[in-house]
Motif scaffolding. Structure first.
Motif, PDB file in Angstrom:
ATOM      1  N   THR A 276      49.509  53.406  37.319  1.00  0.00           N
ATOM      2  CA  THR A 276      50.529  52.364  37.332  1.00  0.00           C
ATOM      3  C   THR A 276      50.248  51.338  36.236  1.00  0.00           C
ATOM      4  OG1 THR A 276      49.242  51.398  39.149  1.00  0.00           O
ATOM      5  CG2 THR A 276      51.235  52.612  39.733  1.00  0.00           C
ATOM      6  N   HIS A 277      51.198  50.436  36.047  1.00  0.00           N
ATOM      7  CA  HIS A 277      51.130  49.508  34.920  1.00  0.00           C
ATOM      8  C   HIS A 277      51.431  48.083  35.397  1.00  0.00           C
ATOM      9  CE1 HIS A 277      52.386  53.539  33.564  1.00  0.00           C
ATOM     10  NE2 HIS A 277      51.553  53.312  32.552  1.00  0.00           N
ATOM     11  N   ILE A 278      50.777  47.679  36.470  1.00  0.00           N
ATOM     12  CA  ILE A 278      50.978  46.357  37.043  1.00  0.00           C
ATOM     13  C   ILE A 278      50.025  45.378  36.361  1.00  0.00           C
ATOM     14  CG2 ILE A 278      51.130  45.029  39.176  1.00  0.00           C
ATOM     15  CD1 ILE A 278      52.976  47.509  39.027  1.00  0.00           C
ATOM     16  N   VAL A 279      50.531  44.178  36.046  1.00  0.00           N
ATOM     17  CA  VAL A 279      49.711  43.172  35.377  1.00  0.00           C
ATOM     18  C   VAL A 279      49.827  41.835  36.111  1.00  0.00           C
ATOM     19  CG1 VAL A 279      49.856  44.272  33.106  1.00  0.00           C
ATOM     20  CG2 VAL A 279      51.579  42.586  33.779  1.00  0.00           C
ATOM     21  N   PRO A 280      48.746  41.048  36.125  1.00  0.00           N
ATOM     22  CA  PRO A 280      48.802  39.731  36.755  1.00  0.00           C
ATOM     23  C   PRO A 280      49.543  38.725  35.887  1.00  0.00           C
ATOM     24  CG  PRO A 280      46.641  40.091  35.808  1.00  0.00           C
ATOM     25  CD  PRO A 280      47.399  41.374  35.631  1.00  0.00           C
ATOM     26  N   VAL A 281      50.132  37.731  36.538  1.00  0.00           N
ATOM     27  CA  VAL A 281      50.860  36.675  35.832  1.00  0.00           C
ATOM     28  C   VAL A 281      50.156  35.330  35.996  1.00  0.00           C
ATOM     29  CG1 VAL A 281      53.048  35.420  35.651  1.00  0.00           C
ATOM     30  CG2 VAL A 281      53.051  37.893  36.079  1.00  0.00           C
ATOM     31  N   VAL A 282      49.883  34.941  37.241  1.00  0.00           N
ATOM     32  CA  VAL A 282      49.240  33.651  37.480  1.00  0.00           C
ATOM     33  C   VAL A 282      48.471  33.696  38.800  1.00  0.00           C
ATOM     34  CG1 VAL A 282      51.225  32.616  38.675  1.00  0.00           C
ATOM     35  CG2 VAL A 282      49.628  31.149  37.446  1.00  0.00           C
ATOM     36  N   ASP A 283      47.241  33.150  38.794  1.00  0.00           N
ATOM     37  CA  ASP A 283      46.465  33.034  40.027  1.00  0.00           C
ATOM     38  C   ASP A 283      47.077  31.987  40.932  1.00  0.00           C
ATOM     39  OD1 ASP A 283      44.637  34.946  39.263  1.00  0.00           O
ATOM     40  OD2 ASP A 283      43.058  33.517  38.711  1.00  0.00           O
ATOM     41  N   VAL A 284      46.956  32.212  42.248  1.00  0.00           N
ATOM     42  CA  VAL A 284      47.535  31.271  43.204  1.00  0.00           C
ATOM     43  C   VAL A 284      46.513  30.794  44.236  1.00  0.00           C
ATOM     44  CG1 VAL A 284      49.352  30.892  44.922  1.00  0.00           C
ATOM     45  CG2 VAL A 284      49.796  32.362  42.930  1.00  0.00           C
ATOM     46  N   GLU A 285      45.845  31.730  44.913  1.00  0.00           N
ATOM     47  CA  GLU A 285      44.970  31.317  46.003  1.00  0.00           C
ATOM     48  C   GLU A 285      43.857  32.325  46.238  1.00  0.00           C
ATOM     49  OE1 GLU A 285      44.950  33.289  48.877  1.00  0.00           O
ATOM     50  OE2 GLU A 285      46.668  34.505  48.319  1.00  0.00           O
ATOM     51  N   LEU A 286      42.844  31.898  46.991  1.00  0.00           N
ATOM     52  CA  LEU A 286      41.713  32.732  47.380  1.00  0.00           C
ATOM     53  C   LEU A 286      41.601  32.742  48.891  1.00  0.00           C
ATOM     54  CD1 LEU A 286      38.991  34.244  46.693  1.00  0.00           C
ATOM     55  CD2 LEU A 286      37.905  31.991  46.832  1.00  0.00           C
ATOM     56  N   GLU A 287      41.406  33.924  49.466  1.00  0.00           N
ATOM     57  CA  GLU A 287      41.183  34.064  50.901  1.00  0.00           C
ATOM     58  C   GLU A 287      39.753  34.543  51.108  1.00  0.00           C
ATOM     59  OE1 GLU A 287      44.151  37.022  51.604  1.00  0.00           O
ATOM     60  OE2 GLU A 287      45.419  35.889  50.237  1.00  0.00           O
ATOM     61  N   PRO A 288      38.853  33.668  51.482  1.00  0.00           N
ATOM     62  CA  PRO A 288      37.451  34.080  51.612  1.00  0.00           C
ATOM     63  C   PRO A 288      37.272  35.215  52.618  1.00  0.00           C
ATOM     64  CG  PRO A 288      37.669  31.693  51.693  1.00  0.00           C
ATOM     65  CD  PRO A 288      39.046  32.244  51.793  1.00  0.00           C
ATOM     66  N   LEU A 289      36.522  36.226  52.221  1.00  0.00           N
ATOM     67  CA  LEU A 289      36.178  37.337  53.102  1.00  0.00           C
ATOM     68  C   LEU A 289      35.144  36.847  54.111  1.00  0.00           C
ATOM     69  CD1 LEU A 289      37.064  40.400  52.782  1.00  0.00           C
ATOM     70  CD2 LEU A 289      34.782  40.794  51.893  1.00  0.00           C
ATOM     71  N   GLY A 290      35.249  37.291  55.356  1.00  0.00           N
ATOM     72  CA  GLY A 290      34.310  36.831  56.375  1.00  0.00           C
ATOM     73  C   GLY A 290      33.823  37.936  57.281  1.00  0.00           C
ATOM     74  N   VAL A 291      32.691  37.685  57.938  1.00  0.00           N
ATOM     75  CA  VAL A 291      32.155  38.585  58.960  1.00  0.00           C
ATOM     76  C   VAL A 291      32.522  38.008  60.321  1.00  0.00           C
ATOM     77  CG1 VAL A 291      30.121  39.745  59.891  1.00  0.00           C
ATOM     78  CG2 VAL A 291      30.202  39.133  57.455  1.00  0.00           C
ATOM     79  N   TYR A 292      33.121  38.843  61.179  1.00  0.00           N
ATOM     80  CA  TYR A 292      33.585  38.406  62.490  1.00  0.00           C
ATOM     81  C   TYR A 292      33.051  39.344  63.570  1.00  0.00           C
ATOM     82  CZ  TYR A 292      36.934  35.776  59.685  1.00  0.00           C
ATOM     83  OH  TYR A 292      37.507  34.933  58.762  1.00  0.00           O
TER      84      TYR A 292
ATOM     85  N   GLY B  92      45.877  28.941  38.010  1.00  0.00           N
ATOM     86  CA  GLY B  92      45.504  29.159  36.624  1.00  0.00           C
ATOM     87  C   GLY B  92      45.700  30.583  36.156  1.00  0.00           C
ATOM     88  N   ALA B  93      45.239  30.833  34.944  1.00  0.00           N
ATOM     89  CA  ALA B  93      45.373  32.161  34.338  1.00  0.00           C
ATOM     90  C   ALA B  93      44.426  33.146  35.010  1.00  0.00           C
ATOM     91  CB  ALA B  93      45.074  32.095  32.842  1.00  0.00           C
ATOM     92  N   PRO B  94      44.872  34.372  35.279  1.00  0.00           N
ATOM     93  CA  PRO B  94      44.000  35.388  35.906  1.00  0.00           C
ATOM     94  C   PRO B  94      42.829  35.743  34.980  1.00  0.00           C
ATOM     95  CG  PRO B  94      46.310  36.009  36.063  1.00  0.00           C
ATOM     96  CD  PRO B  94      46.239  34.851  35.108  1.00  0.00           C
ATOM     97  N   ALA B  95      41.785  36.256  35.578  1.00  0.00           N
ATOM     98  CA  ALA B  95      40.625  36.712  34.822  1.00  0.00           C
ATOM     99  C   ALA B  95      41.032  37.831  33.874  1.00  0.00           C
ATOM    100  CB  ALA B  95      39.536  37.195  35.775  1.00  0.00           C
ATOM    101  N   ALA B  96      40.370  37.908  32.741  1.00  0.00           N
ATOM    102  CA  ALA B  96      40.670  38.954  31.767  1.00  0.00           C
ATOM    103  C   ALA B  96      40.331  40.312  32.338  1.00  0.00           C
ATOM    104  CB  ALA B  96      39.887  38.712  30.479  1.00  0.00           C
TER     105      ALA B  96
END
Length: 286
Positions: free
Chosen positions: A112-128, A282-286
């Motif tokens: 596929t040819h999907i590309v990022p445009v802009v970062d928005v949020e982070l959802e921290p991974l957790g142990v439950y 901000g801008a997504p990571a390269a």
């Protein structure tokens, strides 16, 4: 009331994702942007997982989009595969649900040819867990469920390693599988499950490493219920708005990108999710 349409993997497996949408998320009367900056008519349809992505998009649609001249429509998907498939095939104009390591792996495996445009949020991974109240209570041979997709499994194992439960082979932080565990003093048994199933697995395993969005959907509070939680600083797993390559300059996409990084959205994320989801503009990571 949220004006979204929930689409399950089971329904979409029938036929060829016949969502009844024109290419790139436009309506039948709309015009697809050719990326030249010419204004595209018709709505921008964005595929998103329900929480928090569709919630954030709903807020933008209901409070910000009209003033910006954007007709935004939200389509909910319940898995991590179909949003990219629909975007690649032009059945939606964009998606919002994933981070860069996952997208890179998905593009490589699926052509596929999907590309990022802009970062928005982070959802921290957790142990439950429903059975223990601290990681120190894990016993010899206990079972730990982890996501079965490549990048989130590696991310989960790294979280366990960061908390002293296992040791990973050097250089495998973003590619690790259970085969890369070089030390496992408690002989933990890893159960690999589709990410959306992890909250429901808590009665069947001793602990599970769960993505933030699925934790919230499973009525878990990452800030209170997680036995361990990812750190935000330097985290490469920010979730972003993404499109099929060539559509980055669609005026509708540019409008949405600006709105998703607005002060209003920052305040909405902080107020609504109270640390379980963190603004990461901000801008997504390269």
């Amino acid at each position: 009331m949220r004006n979204t349409i929930k689409i399950t993997a089971a329904v979409l497996a029938v036929g060829t994702l016949s969502l009844g949408l024109a290419a790139c998320g436009g309506s039948d009367s709309g015009t697809r942007s050719d990326g030249s900056g010419k204004e595209a008519n018709g709505p921008l349809v964005v595929a998103a997982s329900p929480t928090p992505h569709a919630q954030i998009l709903d807020y933008v649609r209901d409070h910000l989009a009209k003033k910006a001249g954007l007709d935004l429509q939200v389509k909910e998907f319940s898995d991590y595969v179909l949003p990219n498939t629909a975007t690649e095939q032009g059945q939606v104009g964009a998606n919002f649900f994933q981070h860069k390591p996952y997208l890179d792996d998905f593009n490589k495996k699926n052509g596929t040819h999907i590309v990022p445009v802009v970062d928005v949020e982070l959802e921290p991974l957790g142990v439950y867990s429903h059975k223990i109240t601290s990681l120190g209570a894990l016993r010899d041979g206990d079972s730990v469920a982890v996501p079965n997709d490549t990048t989130n499994e590696a991310r989960a194992l790294k979280l366990l390693a960061d908390n002293g439960l296992v040791t990973l082979r050097s250089g495998t932080d973003q590619t690790a599988t259970p085969a890369d565990v070089t030390a496992n003093p408690r002989h933990l048994k890893f159960k690999e499950l589709e990410a959306a199933q992890l909250p429901r697995s808590l009665d069947d395993v001793d602990a599970a490493v769960i993505n933030g969005n699925y934790a919230i959907e499973g009525h878990l509070d990452p800030t209170k219920d997680a036995l361990a939680l990812e750190k935000a600083a330097g985290n490469p797993y920010a979730n972003f708005l993404a499109v099929k390559k060539g559509q980055e300059n669609d005026p509708r996409v540019l409008k949405l990108a600006k709105l998703l990084n607005s002060p209003e959205v920052r305040a909405y994320i902080e107020h609504t999710f109270k640390g379980a989801v963190i603004p990461a503009f901000g801008a997504p990571a390269a």
